[in-house]
Each structure stands twice: as structure tokens, then as C-alpha cells.
Enzyme design. Structure first.
Site, mmCIF file in Angstrom:
data_model
loop_
_atom_site.group_PDB
_atom_site.id
_atom_site.type_symbol
_atom_site.label_atom_id
_atom_site.label_comp_id
_atom_site.label_asym_id
_atom_site.label_seq_id
_atom_site.Cartn_x
_atom_site.Cartn_y
_atom_site.Cartn_z
ATOM 1 N N SER A 1 0.832 -1.205 0.000
ATOM 2 C CA SER A 1 0.000 0.000 0.000
ATOM 3 C C SER A 1 0.872 1.263 0.000
ATOM 4 O O SER A 1 1.665 1.456 -0.917
ATOM 5 C CB SER A 1 -0.960 -0.059 1.197
ATOM 6 O OG SER A 1 -1.986 0.885 1.085
ATOM 7 N N ASP B 1 -8.945 -3.747 -6.326
ATOM 8 C CA ASP B 1 -8.432 -3.218 -5.066
ATOM 9 C C ASP B 1 -9.127 -1.895 -4.780
ATOM 10 O O ASP B 1 -9.057 -0.967 -5.586
ATOM 11 C CB ASP B 1 -6.921 -3.003 -5.182
ATOM 12 C CG ASP B 1 -6.254 -2.627 -3.864
ATOM 13 O OD1 ASP B 1 -6.876 -1.903 -3.066
ATOM 14 O OD2 ASP B 1 -5.108 -3.033 -3.655
ATOM 15 N N HIS C 1 -7.390 -5.667 -1.026
ATOM 16 C CA HIS C 1 -6.245 -4.770 -1.019
ATOM 17 C C HIS C 1 -4.957 -5.558 -0.845
ATOM 18 O O HIS C 1 -4.793 -6.259 0.150
ATOM 19 C CB HIS C 1 -6.416 -3.769 0.127
ATOM 20 C CG HIS C 1 -5.359 -2.717 0.188
ATOM 21 N ND1 HIS C 1 -4.844 -2.104 -0.932
ATOM 22 C CD2 HIS C 1 -4.717 -2.153 1.251
ATOM 23 C CE1 HIS C 1 -3.945 -1.204 -0.567
ATOM 24 N NE2 HIS C 1 -3.840 -1.226 0.760
#
Length: 508
Positions: free
Chosen positions: A223, A450, A478
Site C-alpha cells: 500500500s 483493489d 487490497h
């Protein structure tokens, strides 16, 4: 009070009612007492002493822990220093490659607290050959100083606050909330609040690489950790090793466009959830998929008009309800929990389970304390890295664009410019060039649906990096490595262990 940029840690989000990623005991690894020689050969001017520091590892709950000294301001290398907290699980095999630095995301996620959860996602072969080293970036949790802003009671009120952006008065009131929050952060944290930007954190990575005794940086970033890793590669292509950037962020995207793309990403993920829910038993969402989405929107509106009871002295506001819905969209294994939360909320006006999910997102514990400073750190770092427009007319126009394509959850991504408009530290921004010319192959991973870092970000980052290669997971949720399938695992492991790059266009 949701932020318009809702990136959160990939592996430290804990849904206690379903899965606790960090609850299992850390794998048993052999402790390595050998102290590698720090690498000072590439130390920038004035930083040889800090690059050459010897880390002192001690036994701790996470495995082994240490602290590193880094400059508060890299423009003043001989000036004050700050402390970064590190934790590691030493390699348990005989053929050690080096350290694998990992970052769980955020910005603001604690790598120290999430080390066990990260290690659970990493394959046994990688654990055998790498010391897994996680760290708290500057401003985060166990690093000193860590961002501090409000006490727990005031944080409860702040997180639950429902702003009214429909009137000038409501917009001004929201702006005052954020101004006061920023002022509290500066007062409680000190001048270091202005030094916790991503470029400085990427420079810290190189210092940590050297202190760990590694000639090159091997790195796994989830991320926001992909933004940190891409920034490192751009600044230090000559010492970049095997970098894996999973759940990629495009560091060049305009903050207003980022808010729009993420709003659409969460809308698409919610649509996938509703489709799945309605195909199974006991779904509280009736009619078509569009009707089901409208029922969730109506629930959020209901919580805004009259916050839902939860069986506690806290009521479920719209902001808290949004967090409760959003957190369950990070992984499709959480979808049944979202159904369990929506059922009493929609059918009986009971917001108790949604509140539990919201608390999991914000790291609020049942005793009323916050387990981490992830949210204050998130907002603080974000405001240094880039700011959406705070012009009221521009924000209103952006809100219309968001709501046109994300009508269910889009309101929570609009008017994000209010957050940083009066932030008490100046914007630093990003780099002008992220090509990382001269770096070895960099593996970028994107998941097709995502919500937090939409797939187009991974495509863009792979194109930005001169040596970027895109690996695609076709699925929900994610990030991918450690939560998707064997195809992703095998390709990432081959890259980390042997430097083997997946074929261009590989889809898993």
C-alpha cells in the site's frame, strides 16, 4: 471524520470478530547474534557516523528489537536526531541473503506492531533466507517522537464527527475542527511534525540498509509502502536491490484525482460485495444490486440524521458507519462480517457490529484507548506529502465528480482539501522524477478490484519506473502477496530468492 485518501495498512487492520492476523505466536527462528558491519561506503556527506552506527538488538515480544538514530532534517546532517524503532525475525536457514525490510502501509502503520502479521504472510522459503526487518517510520508509534494530538476521549469525538459540507457555515466548522486538530498535533509532537514526510522516510531507509550491513536494499512494501519504496528507488537507484511493491500507489497522481479514483475503487468493491451477498443466504440487501447499494447509502444517511444506538454510550455516526463498511472491503474474507454488521443495522437500527468494525479500522480498543497513533500519523504525513485543493468552489466541483461515479460512499471522499488547508507544517510534496533510472528490476503488484489502491495505480507505477514489471492478481481486496493465490506467491518468492522477474503481462 473520514479522510479523502483512505489508504490504510494492509496487514495491521484487525477484524477481531473474524480474523486476528497478529494473534498467532511469532514463528520460532534462530537468533543471530552476529553484528554485521555497517556499510558506510555510500553515506552522503556528513552522514558517515549515522550510516555506520552499530544496531544493538535485544529480545522483545516481536522477536528482536533495536533503535536507530536518523537526522531529524537531512538538510542538517549534524543537527538533532530522532529515533526509529525496529524489530526483526532472523533468517532460520543457513544460506542467508540479507535483510528484507518491510513496510505494512498507511501512511502511519506500525511495522514493529505488525511484524508477526507480516511474517505470517511471507513464505517459509523467504523466511529461511532473509532476516525480516520491520520498522516504525518517523512519526509512527514506537519511533521518537511519535505524532501525538488528542487524548482518547477527544479522539473519539473527532473520529465520530459528521461534517456538513453543504453550507458555508458547515464547511467553516469542519475547517475549524481540522485547524484545531493540527494545532494540537504541533503542540503535542513538537517541530518534528514538519519532518515526517515520505522523502525523509525514504532517506531513512537507506540509512537503515547501511546500519543493517546490507550493500543493497531488499524491500517488501504494501500500500503506502509502495510509495515509500518507489521514492527510495528514485533517490537511491544504485543501492536498490529486490524491491516488491504490492498494492501500488501512483506517487505522481494529483491529490484530487487520487480521491476520485479511490472513491470509485471503494464503490466498485462495494458493488462486488453486494453482488456476492445477494447471491447467498440471509442477505439484508434486497432487490437488485443497485437497490442493495441504495440501502447502504440510506443507512449512512440515517446514521447522519440520527446516529444509531450501539448498546454503549457511543452512537454510530455516519463517519463511524463509513469506516465500518470500508474496513470490510479490504479483503473479501471479511464480507460475511460486513453482512453480519449490516443486518441488524438495516433491519433493526442496531449499529453495534458496525461500530466494532469501525473501531478495528481506527485501532480503538474496548477499554477506550487507541492501540496506535496510526490515524494522526496518517493525516500528518499525508498533509506533508500533498494537498488537495481547499478552494470551496473547486471542492464542490470535485464532490460532484466523485458522487457521479461513486454515489454510495463518495461523500466520504469529498472535500478532502479541508483536512490540510490550515495544517501547521508546510507541504513538502514528492519528487519530480520517479523513473529510478539505473535501478535493477522492480516488481509492482496490482489487484484488479483493489478498493484502496485501484489497479490503475499499479499500471501507472510500473510504467513510471524504468525497470518496473507489473504482476497482476485478478481478484478482490487490497494487496496480493500472502492473501491471494499460489501464482502470486511463487512469482514473488522467485523474485526475492533468485531475482527472477515474472514474464511481462503475467496475470494470476
Amino acid at each position: 471524520m473520514p479522510s479523502s485518501r483512505l489508504r490504510r495498512p494492509a496487514v495491521v487492520v484487525v477484524l477481531a470478530v473474524l480474523v486476528v492476523l497478529g494473534a498467532c505466536a511469532a514463528p520460532k527462528h534462530q537468533s543471530s547474534n552476529a553484528l554485521p558491519t555497517p556499510d558506510v561506503s555510500s553515506a552522503p556527506d556528513g552522514l558517515a557516523e549515522l550510516y555506520g552506527q552499530q544496531l544493538e538488538w535485544t529480545t522483545c515480544d516481536e522477536g528482536e528489537c533495536a533503535t536507530a538514530q536518523v537526522p531529524a532534517d537531512y538538510a542538517d546532517p549534524s543537527g538533532p536526531t530522532i529515533q526509529l524503532a525496529l524489530a526483526r525475525i532472523p533468517a532460520d536457514g543457513d544460506d542467508r541473503i540479507g535483510s528484507l525490510l518491510v513496510n505494512p502501509g498507511g501512511p502511519g502503520g506500525s511495522g514493529v506492531d505488525s511484524l508477526t502479521g507480516i511474517a505470517a504472510r511471507i513464505s517459509a522459503d523467504v523466511l529461511a533466507h532473509y532476516d525480516i526487518v520491520s520498522f516504525d517510520p518517523r512519526g509512527v508509534q514506537h519511533s521518537v517522537p511519535a505524532v501525538a494530538c488528542l487524548d482518547d476521549a477527544d479522539m473519539d469525538a473527532f473520529v465520530a464527527y459528521d461534517a456538513d459540507y453543504s453550507t458555508p457555515e458547515g464547511l467553516a466548522a469542519a475547517g475549524e475542527q481540522w485547524r484545531a486538530f493540527g494545532a494540537a498535533c504541533l503542540e503535542q509532537t513538537g517541530p518534528e511534525l514538519a519532518t515526517i514526510d515520505t522523502i525523509s522516510a525514504a532517506r531513512d531507509l537507506d540509512l537503515l540498509r547501511a546500519a543493517l550491513g546490507d550493500d543493497t536494499l531488499h524491500y517488501l512494501g504494501y500500500s503506502y509502502g509502495t510509495q515509500l519504496g518507489a521514492t527510495y528507488a528514485a533517490l537511491f537507484p544504485q543501492t536498490a536491490g529486490r524491491l516488491v511493491l504490492d498494492g501500488a500507489v501512483d506517487p505522481t497522481v494529483d491529490p484530487d484525482d487520487a480521491a476520485y479514483e479511490q472513491a470509485v475503487g471503494f464503490e466498485n468493491a462495494l458493488r462486488a460485495y453486494v453482488t456476492d451477498c445477494q447471491g447467498g443466504p440471509a442477505c439484508p440487501l434486497t432487490g437488485s444490486v443497485d437497490h442493495g447499494l441504495q440501502q447502504i447509502h440510506d443507512l449512512l444517511d440515517r446514521a447522519y440524521a440520527d446516529p444509531l444506538p450501539t448498546g454503549t454510550d457511543r452512537r454510530l455516526t455516519r463517519a463511524l458507519a463509513f469506516y465500518g463498511v470500508a474496513v470490510a472491503l479490504y479483503d473479501d474474507q471479511y464480507w460475511p462480517t460486513l453482512t453480519a454488521a449490516l443486518t441488524p443495522a438495516i433491519q433493526g437500527g442496531d449499529g453495534s457490529i458496525l461500530l466494532m468494525l469501525s473501531d478495528a479500522y481506527t485501532d480503538r480498543q474496548t477499554d477506550g484507548t487507541y492501540a496506535s497513533n496510526s490515524l494522526p500519523a496518517f493525516w500528518s504525513i499525508s498533509c506533508l506529502d500533498g494537498r488537495p485543493s481547499s478552494d470551496p468552489a473547486t471542492m464542490a466541483s470535485e464532490a460532484e465528480r466523485i458522487l457521479a461515479d461513486a454515489p454510495t460512499l463518495g461523500e466520504s471522499f469529498a472535500f478532502g482539501g479541508v483536512v490540510c488547508a490550515q495544517w501547521p507544517a508546510p507541504e513538502i510534496g514528492g519528487l519530480d522524477d520517479y523513473s529510478a533510472a539505473g535501478a535493477p528490476p522492480i516488481l509492482v503488484i496490482g489487484t484488479t478490484n483493489d478498493p484502496a489502491t485501484p489497479y490503475k495505480n499499479a499500471q501507472a507505477l510500473a510504467d513510471l519506473l524504468d525497470s518496473g514489471t507489473l504482476l497482476t492478481f485478478e481478484g478482490e481486496g487490497h494487496t496480493a502477496y500472502g492473501r491471494s493465490n499460489d501464482c502470486i506467491t511463487d512469482n514473488v518468492d522467485a523474485f526475492l530468492l533468485e531475482g527472477t522477474v515474472p514474464a511481462e503481462g503475467t496475470v494470476c
